[in-house]
Design a protein around this motif. Structure first.
Motif, PDB file in Angstrom:
ATOM      1  N   HIS A  26      43.219  38.419  33.116  1.00  0.00           N
ATOM      2  CA  HIS A  26      42.068  38.856  33.802  1.00  0.00           C
ATOM      3  C   HIS A  26      41.401  39.733  32.874  1.00  0.00           C
ATOM      4  N   VAL A  27      41.942  40.420  31.821  1.00  0.00           N
ATOM      5  CA  VAL A  27      41.238  41.414  30.990  1.00  0.00           C
ATOM      6  C   VAL A  27      40.317  40.716  30.186  1.00  0.00           C
ATOM      7  N   ASN A  28      40.966  39.916  29.275  1.00  0.00           N
ATOM      8  CA  ASN A  28      40.236  39.056  28.547  1.00  0.00           C
ATOM      9  C   ASN A  28      39.047  38.199  29.149  1.00  0.00           C
ATOM     10  N   HIS A  29      39.401  37.621  30.269  1.00  0.00           N
ATOM     11  CA  HIS A  29      38.438  37.000  31.112  1.00  0.00           C
ATOM     12  C   HIS A  29      37.220  37.784  31.415  1.00  0.00           C
ATOM     13  N   ALA A  30      37.343  38.874  31.970  1.00  0.00           N
ATOM     14  CA  ALA A  30      36.237  39.901  32.360  1.00  0.00           C
ATOM     15  C   ALA A  30      35.615  40.121  31.114  1.00  0.00           C
ATOM     16  N   ALA A  31      36.086  40.444  29.984  1.00  0.00           N
ATOM     17  CA  ALA A  31      35.291  40.776  28.789  1.00  0.00           C
ATOM     18  C   ALA A  31      34.431  39.568  28.260  1.00  0.00           C
ATOM     19  N   ALA A  32      35.120  38.451  28.671  1.00  0.00           N
ATOM     20  CA  ALA A  32      34.280  37.245  28.132  1.00  0.00           C
ATOM     21  C   ALA A  32      33.324  36.984  28.869  1.00  0.00           C
ATOM     22  N   HIS A  33      33.078  37.285  30.198  1.00  0.00           N
ATOM     23  CA  HIS A  33      32.161  36.978  30.916  1.00  0.00           C
ATOM     24  C   HIS A  33      31.482  37.952  31.431  1.00  0.00           C
ATOM     25  N   SER A  34      31.498  39.320  31.020  1.00  0.00           N
ATOM     26  CA  SER A  34      30.685  40.398  31.147  1.00  0.00           C
ATOM     27  C   SER A  34      30.468  40.634  32.460  1.00  0.00           C
ATOM     28  N   HIS A  35      31.383  40.777  33.333  1.00  0.00           N
ATOM     29  CA  HIS A  35      31.058  41.290  34.718  1.00  0.00           C
ATOM     30  C   HIS A  35      32.107  42.066  35.250  1.00  0.00           C
ATOM     31  N   ALA A  36      31.864  43.001  36.210  1.00  0.00           N
ATOM     32  CA  ALA A  36      32.664  44.073  36.961  1.00  0.00           C
ATOM     33  C   ALA A  36      33.395  43.441  38.054  1.00  0.00           C
ATOM     34  N   HIS A  37      34.618  43.397  38.028  1.00  0.00           N
ATOM     35  CA  HIS A  37      35.443  42.908  39.163  1.00  0.00           C
ATOM     36  C   HIS A  37      35.527  44.052  40.492  1.00  0.00           C
ATOM     37  N   ALA A  38      35.382  43.316  41.599  1.00  0.00           N
ATOM     38  CA  ALA A  38      35.698  44.291  42.848  1.00  0.00           C
ATOM     39  C   ALA A  38      37.112  44.937  42.836  1.00  0.00           C
ATOM     40  N   ALA A  39      37.221  46.113  43.568  1.00  0.00           N
ATOM     41  CA  ALA A  39      38.349  46.559  43.542  1.00  0.00           C
ATOM     42  C   ALA A  39      39.191  45.920  44.585  1.00  0.00           C
ATOM     43  N   PHE A  40      39.857  44.916  44.320  1.00  0.00           N
ATOM     44  CA  PHE A  40      40.619  44.118  45.109  1.00  0.00           C
ATOM     45  C   PHE A  40      41.753  43.189  44.519  1.00  0.00           C
ATOM     46  N   ALA A  41      42.897  43.846  45.036  1.00  0.00           N
ATOM     47  CA  ALA A  41      44.125  43.195  44.441  1.00  0.00           C
ATOM     48  C   ALA A  41      44.711  42.068  44.915  1.00  0.00           C
ATOM     49  N   SER A  42      44.378  40.940  43.857  1.00  0.00           N
ATOM     50  CA  SER A  42      44.977  39.479  44.404  1.00  0.00           C
ATOM     51  C   SER A  42      45.404  38.581  43.553  1.00  0.00           C
ATOM     52  N   ASP A  43      46.342  37.514  43.749  1.00  0.00           N
ATOM     53  CA  ASP A  43      46.764  36.789  42.949  1.00  0.00           C
ATOM     54  C   ASP A  43      46.313  35.348  43.114  1.00  0.00           C
ATOM     55  N   ARG A  44      45.250  35.343  43.853  1.00  0.00           N
ATOM     56  CA  ARG A  44      44.596  34.238  44.326  1.00  0.00           C
ATOM     57  C   ARG A  44      42.971  34.137  43.750  1.00  0.00           C
ATOM     58  N   ILE A  45      42.426  35.167  43.630  1.00  0.00           N
ATOM     59  CA  ILE A  45      41.059  35.546  43.472  1.00  0.00           C
ATOM     60  C   ILE A  45      40.815  36.836  42.689  1.00  0.00           C
ATOM     61  N   HIS A  46      39.557  36.668  42.119  1.00  0.00           N
ATOM     62  CA  HIS A  46      38.977  38.068  41.782  1.00  0.00           C
ATOM     63  C   HIS A  46      37.325  37.765  41.921  1.00  0.00           C
ATOM     64  N   VAL A  47      36.825  38.860  42.113  1.00  0.00           N
ATOM     65  CA  VAL A  47      35.525  38.969  42.734  1.00  0.00           C
ATOM     66  C   VAL A  47      34.472  39.839  41.777  1.00  0.00           C
ATOM     67  N   ALA A  48      33.411  39.047  41.331  1.00  0.00           N
ATOM     68  CA  ALA A  48      32.575  40.049  40.661  1.00  0.00           C
ATOM     69  C   ALA A  48      31.398  40.425  41.493  1.00  0.00           C
ATOM     70  N   VAL A  49      30.976  41.692  41.493  1.00  0.00           N
ATOM     71  CA  VAL A  49      29.986  42.137  42.359  1.00  0.00           C
ATOM     72  C   VAL A  49      28.721  42.927  41.756  1.00  0.00           C
ATOM     73  N   GLU A  50      27.456  42.478  42.390  1.00  0.00           N
ATOM     74  CA  GLU A  50      26.174  43.167  41.701  1.00  0.00           C
ATOM     75  C   GLU A  50      25.173  42.995  42.605  1.00  0.00           C
ATOM     76  N   GLY A  51      24.260  43.919  42.556  1.00  0.00           N
ATOM     77  CA  GLY A  51      23.208  44.208  43.278  1.00  0.00           C
ATOM     78  C   GLY A  51      23.335  44.925  44.682  1.00  0.00           C
ATOM     79  N   GLN A  52      22.284  45.013  45.522  1.00  0.00           N
ATOM     80  CA  GLN A  52      22.400  45.897  46.522  1.00  0.00           C
ATOM     81  C   GLN A  52      21.695  45.064  47.674  1.00  0.00           C
ATOM     82  N   GLY A  53      21.957  45.587  48.826  1.00  0.00           N
ATOM     83  CA  GLY A  53      21.369  45.031  50.153  1.00  0.00           C
ATOM     84  C   GLY A  53      22.509  44.006  50.961  1.00  0.00           C
TER      85      GLY A  53
END
Length: 308
Positions: A26-53
């Motif tokens: 997870h850590v290396n992946h997030a760094a490589a792809h430069s996005h923030a993950h949502a605060a959601f604990a799962s061993d199936r998915i992780h989620v990048a969130v951006e924008g408003q609306g």
């Protein structure tokens, strides 16, 4: 070759899981792809969130990363709060909970949990290919959670094309098992060869191929093979009537010279007959990754869909 056999061959190319083992966490992946993950604990998915609306959830397809939606997110230009799903085992994410067994159904349940726990109010859901399968599962099994659904180039029962007329999810299991065994035990170099050939067929725009090629090459072979088997034996047609959200389906003519526009249209109309309110639209001059091959047309359809 008859139309049904040709379609099955096209689908094999369309969604063939073509992968090597993922390497980073997870850590290396997030760094490589430069996005923030949502605060959601799962061993199936992780989620990048951006924008408003208003909330929009984007689900990529088999062995794909959230990066396939980057042009789409750029187009939306922060007008929506975008949630991009990354399925564990695909495109560099460690397999974790998806290491064995079904992928699409449990991931759809995790997305439902994500919507609830994050307090999203009737988000729009957009799913490409296997992501469209997950979107249909989500909208049918949790109709209270989905505001609207866009399915990008996917039918509700792929297995129908792997057998004679009247094929059922149960009767196609032996075929699915054979496919799984072949794919899960294929040597890595064979997978990489298949990946290069398949991505060429799935994306007409040569400049758009490197990202999806890298995604499939960095996906977990067992997760991809399991997910493909699951697609063959999953028939969502009986569940489509449970969907209460507006549904739009974008699709392309199958990548086979014997599959005409008319035959493709008929297959989609038949496939979604149990959801008569669905809007079906063929996008011409595109292969499977519509958002990469025909971005202007896709963005126009998406804008109208989200504005409804």
């Amino acid at each position: 070759m008859n139309h049904r056999t040709a379609f099955a061959a096209a689908l094999l190319v369309l969604v063939s899981p073509l992968a090597a083992h993922a390497q980073d966490g997870h850590v290396n992946h997030a760094a490589a792809h430069s996005h923030a993950h949502a605060a959601f604990a799962s061993d199936r998915i992780h989620v990048a969130v951006e924008g408003q609306g208003p909330d929009v959830i984007f689900i990529p397809g088999l062995s794909s990363s959230p990066a396939v939606w980057q042009g789409t997110v750029d187009h939306l230009n922060g007008a929506y709060r975008v949630h991009r799903i990354h399925v564990q085992g695909f495109a560099g994410a460690p397999a974790e909970g998806n290491a064995a067994g079904p992928v699409a159904a449990p991931v759809a349940e995790e997305i439902a949990r994500y919507i609830r726990e994050q307090g999203l109010q009737k988000p729009a859901v957009v799913g490409h290919s296997m992501g469209g399968t997950m979107g249909m599962m989500l909208a049918a099994r949790h109709p209270d959670l989905v505001g609207k659904l866009m399915v990008v180039d996917m039918i509700p029962f792929m297995g129908a094309m792997f057998g004679p007329p009247g094929t059922t999810a149960q009767s196609v299991v032996p075929v699915a098992d054979q496919v799984f065994t072949a794919q899960s035990t294929a040597p890595r170099d064979q997978y990489l060869t298949q990946a290069r050939a398949a991505v060429t067929g799935m994306i007409r725009t040569e400049a758009a191929r490197p990202g999806p090629l890298a995604d499939v090459e960095n996906s977990d072979q067992q997760v991809s093979a399991s997910a493909f088997r699951e697609l063959i034996v999953t028939d969502l047609r009986p569940e489509l009537g449970k969907i209460t959200a507006p549904v739009e389906v974008l699709y392309v003519k199958f990548n086979d010279p014997r599959m005409t526009d008319a035959i493709t249209d008929a297959i989609y109309q038949m496939s979604f007959a149990t959801l008569p309110g669905a809007k079906l639209k063929r996008v011409d001059d595109s292969a499977h990754f519509i958002m990469l091959d025909q971005p202007t047309a896709f963005y126009g359809d998406l804008d109208a869909f989200l504005a409804q």
